[in-house]
Motif scaffolding. Structure first.
Motif, mmCIF file in Angstrom:
data_model
loop_
_atom_site.group_PDB
_atom_site.id
_atom_site.type_symbol
_atom_site.label_atom_id
_atom_site.label_comp_id
_atom_site.label_asym_id
_atom_site.label_seq_id
_atom_site.Cartn_x
_atom_site.Cartn_y
_atom_site.Cartn_z
ATOM 1 N N ASN A 244 0.772 -1.294 -0.176
ATOM 2 C CA ASN A 244 0.042 -0.039 0.041
ATOM 3 C C ASN A 244 0.948 1.135 0.031
ATOM 4 O O ASN A 244 1.720 1.492 -0.854
ATOM 5 C CB ASN A 244 -1.004 -0.205 1.380
ATOM 6 C CG ASN A 244 -2.187 -1.189 1.155
ATOM 7 O OD1 ASN A 244 -2.351 -1.539 -0.201
ATOM 8 N ND2 ASN A 244 -2.801 -1.759 2.191
ATOM 9 N N GLY A 245 0.800 2.201 0.832
ATOM 10 C CA GLY A 245 1.358 3.507 0.967
ATOM 11 C C GLY A 245 2.718 3.397 1.615
ATOM 12 O O GLY A 245 2.976 4.030 2.518
ATOM 13 N N ALA A 246 3.532 2.606 0.847
ATOM 14 C CA ALA A 246 5.121 2.422 1.107
ATOM 15 C C ALA A 246 6.028 3.398 0.730
ATOM 16 O O ALA A 246 6.451 3.427 -0.366
ATOM 17 C CB ALA A 246 5.545 1.310 0.499
ATOM 18 N N ILE A 247 5.839 4.624 1.356
ATOM 19 C CA ILE A 247 6.657 5.761 1.203
ATOM 20 C C ILE A 247 7.974 5.487 1.752
ATOM 21 O O ILE A 247 8.159 5.375 2.873
ATOM 22 C CB ILE A 247 6.121 7.074 1.929
ATOM 23 C CG1 ILE A 247 4.488 7.349 1.320
ATOM 24 C CG2 ILE A 247 6.863 8.382 1.424
ATOM 25 C CD1 ILE A 247 3.838 8.418 2.021
ATOM 26 N N MET A 248 9.110 5.603 0.983
ATOM 27 C CA MET A 248 10.537 5.442 1.296
ATOM 28 C C MET A 248 11.091 6.651 1.336
ATOM 29 O O MET A 248 12.116 7.016 1.939
ATOM 30 C CB MET A 248 10.940 4.546 0.548
ATOM 31 C CG MET A 248 10.547 3.030 0.822
ATOM 32 S SD MET A 248 11.105 1.780 -0.198
ATOM 33 C CE MET A 248 10.092 2.310 -1.819
ATOM 34 N N ALA A 249 10.959 7.480 0.244
ATOM 35 C CA ALA A 249 12.003 8.909 0.147
ATOM 36 C C ALA A 249 11.780 9.627 1.540
ATOM 37 O O ALA A 249 10.836 10.150 1.833
ATOM 38 C CB ALA A 249 11.221 9.479 -1.266
ATOM 39 N N GLY A 250 12.909 9.857 1.899
ATOM 40 C CA GLY A 250 13.069 10.832 2.909
ATOM 41 C C GLY A 250 12.953 10.090 4.445
ATOM 42 O O GLY A 250 13.158 10.379 5.440
ATOM 43 N N PHE A 251 12.526 8.719 4.174
ATOM 44 C CA PHE A 251 12.675 7.675 5.568
ATOM 45 C C PHE A 251 13.233 6.632 5.404
ATOM 46 O O PHE A 251 13.322 5.546 6.108
ATOM 47 C CB PHE A 251 10.904 7.330 5.543
ATOM 48 C CG PHE A 251 10.016 8.377 5.780
ATOM 49 C CD1 PHE A 251 9.926 8.882 6.988
ATOM 50 C CD2 PHE A 251 9.199 8.952 4.726
ATOM 51 C CE1 PHE A 251 8.799 10.043 7.020
ATOM 52 C CE2 PHE A 251 8.417 9.946 5.006
ATOM 53 C CZ PHE A 251 8.321 10.553 6.172
#
Length: 440
Positions: A244-251
Motif C-alpha cells: 500500500n502507501g509504502a513511502i520511502m523517500a525521506g524515510f
C-alpha cells in the motif's frame, strides 16, 4: 425358547447402544473450536493463541521453545544481491497432480458452505536446504495443525479450468472467483504462464546457493518504525516485502530503500494514491528487482493485471482507459506480475484469522488486511521472516503510519480485525516462526 429370545434382545440392545455411542462421538468431533483460542473480555476479539514471550526474554528474540531461534542459523547471513531483470527459475514450478486438501474435522464451522475449509494442494519443492527453515519449525509449534505446506500461495494459468471455476465461484471477494466470469479469469491468467508467475521468489537461483537460508523482511507502514533506524537492517535481507502507501523517500534510515515484492489490491492502491499523495506517495515502488503481487478483491484486479501484462489500457470497470504503466513502469513484464490464489486468502481467514465477524451480518466484508496477507505469504515462502512496522500491544504510543506529519490514532473497521492480527503476530514471534520488531 424364552431364554433365546431374551438373549437375542439383549444382544440387539448392546449393538444399538454401541451405534449411538459411536455416532455421538463423531458428531462431537465436528464441534468448532478454532485451535484453543480464549476470548477477550471486551467482546468480538480473541485472546492469544499461545503464551506471550517471557518478560525477561531479550527484546527481538523468540521465547525459548527447545529449538534454536529461527534467525540464529550459521547459514542465515548469505550475501544479498540486488537482482535485475525478471529471469525466473524453472526448477521451482509446481509438480504433481493438484488435489483438494480436506477440511479440519474438529471444526464444525467448516460445514458452513460460506467458510469453505477445503483447498487446492500441490507439491512445491523447497528452494533451499536451510536446516532452520520455518517449514521445519512449524511441526514443533502449536501452529502445526493449521499450517498447510502444500497450499498454493499464487494462482497462474494452469489454475484456470472450468472445474476450478465452478468450485471457487461459490466464494466472493478475495476468497474465490464469485463475480468473475470464466472468460475474464481465463483471459487474465493466460498471461501468467511462466514459472515466474507460479512462485513468489522466482529469482532465488541467481541470488544464493541452495544451502543458504532465504531471509525476508516484511515491512508494514506502522508508526512504530518512525525513528527506528532499521533501514539498513531491512535492506540487508534477501527480499523486502512492502504494501500500500509504502513511502520511502525521506524515510530510508528508518524503513530502507529496497522493494522486491509489493502487495496490493486495486482498491487499496487507488485509496493509497488518493490518501497519501500530499505525503509523497506517487504509486508502487519501481525497480528492476520489484515484483507486483495482486490481491484480487474484485474483477477490477483481474482487469488491471491483464492490462499491465499486455501493455494496454484497462478495458472496463472503474479504471477503464487507465494506462497501467503509470503504476508499474513502462518496462514491466508479465514475469514480474503475480496474483494471490483465492484458496490461500480463504485459508488465512479460516485458520489464522477467524474473526468473530464471520458470525455476523458483515461476514462478506471481512478478510485479512493486505499487510496480513503479505506477512503470512512470506511465512509460507521464505526460510526466515522478520516483520517491521506491524501493530504491537503498545500501538497507542505510535501514530497510524511512520510518515504521518502529526499523531493519528490507528483506525479500526469491520472489514479487518487488526487486534486479532496483532495477537497473531505476538504468537508467531513467541513460537519462533517470525522475528517481530518491537520497542522496549
Amino acid at each position: 425358547m424364552v431364554a433365546q429370545r431374551r438373549l437375542v434382545l439383549g444382544a440387539l440392545t448392546v449393538v444399538s447402544l454401541l451405534c449411538i455411542y459411536v455416532l455421538a462421538g463423531n458428531l462431537q468431533t465436528l464441534s468448532w473450536s478454532v485451535e484453543p483460542l480464549k476470548r477477550l473480555a471486551h467482546g468480538s476479539q480473541w485472546r492469544d493463541l499461545a503464551p506471550s514471550p517471557s518478560p525477561t526474554a531479550p527484546r527481538g528474540h523468540a521465547r525459548t521453545t527447545g529449538t534454536p531461534s529461527a534467525h540464529t542459523s550459521s547459514l542465515a547471513n548469505c550475501r544479498v544481491s540486488n537482482i535485475s531483470g525478471a529471469d525466473h527459475v524453472g526448477t521451482t514450478t509446481r509438480t504433481g497432480r493438484p488435489s483438494l486438501l480436506p477440511p479440519r474435522q474438529e471444526d464444525a464451522l467448516t460445514a458452513d458452505p460460506f467458510i469453505g475449509d477445503a483447498y487446492m494442494s500441490e507439491d512445491v519443492p523447497p528452494q533451499t536446504d536451510c536446516p532452520d527453515a520455518i517449514r521445519s519449525r512449524v511441526p514443533k509449534t502449536e501452529f502445526t495443525k493449521r499450517f498447510l505446506k502444500n497450499i498454493p500461495v499464487l494462482q497462474w494459468s494452469k489454475d484456470a479450468t472450468l472445474d476450478e471455476h465452478r468450485r471457487l465461484s461459490r466464494y466472493v471477494g478475495a476468497h474465490g472467483w464469485g463475480g468473475v466470469t470464466f472468460e475474464e479469469l481465463a483471459e487474465t491468467l493466460a498471461v501468467l504462464n511462466s514459472s515466474a508467475n507460479s512462485v513468489m521468489l522466482d529469482d532465488w537461483k541467481r541470488r544464493g546457493p541452495a544451502s543458504c537460508c532465504i531471509r525476508c523482511a516484511v515491512v508494514g507502514n506502522g508508526g512504530i518504525l518512525k525513528d527506528s533506524k532499521k533501514g539498513k537492517e531491512i535492506d540487508d535481507h534477501h527480499y523486502v516485502f512492502r504494501t500500500n502507501g509504502a513511502i520511502m523517500a525521506g524515510f530510508e534510515e528508518d524503513v530502507g530503500a529496497r522493494t522486491t515484492h509489493y502487495t496490493f489490491s486495486t482498491n487499496t492502491l487507488m485509496n493509497s494514491m488518493r490518501s497519501y499523495a500530499s505525503l509523497g506517495y506517487r504509486g508502487p515502488p519501481q525497480s528492476q528487482e520489484t515484483r507486483y503481487v495482486f490481491l484480487p478483491d474484485h474483477d477490477r484486479d483481474y482487469l488491471l493485471m491483464k492490462a499491465a501484462a499486455v501493455h494496454a489500457p484497462v478495458q472496463r470497470g472503474p479504471e477503464r482507459g487507465i494506462d497501467p504503466s503509470r503504476y508499474f513502469g513502462k518496462d514491466v513484464s508479465a514475469n514480474k506480475l503475480k496474483m494471490y490464489h483465492p484458496d490461500f486468502i480463504r485459508y488465512l481467514r479460516n485458520r489464522f484469522l477467524p474473526s468473530n465477524t464471520l458470525r455476523s451480518k458483515y461476514k462478506n466484508l471481512y478478510r485479512p488486511s493486505t499487510g496480513a496477507v503479505m506477512l503470512l505469504a512470506a511465512l509460507h515462502t521464505c526460510d526466515q521472516v522478520s516483520a517491521y512496522g506491524f501493530m504491537t500491544p503498545d500501538y497507542r504510543r505510535y501514530s497510524d503510519h511512520y510518515y504521518d506529519r502529526s499523531y493519528r490514532p490507528v483506525g479500526f473497521y469491520i472489514n479487518h480485525d487488526l487486534r486479532l492480527e496483532m495477537l497473531l503476530w505476538q504468537q508467531l514471534h513467541a513460537a519462533g516462526l517470525i522475528k517481530l520488531y518491537m520497542r522496549s
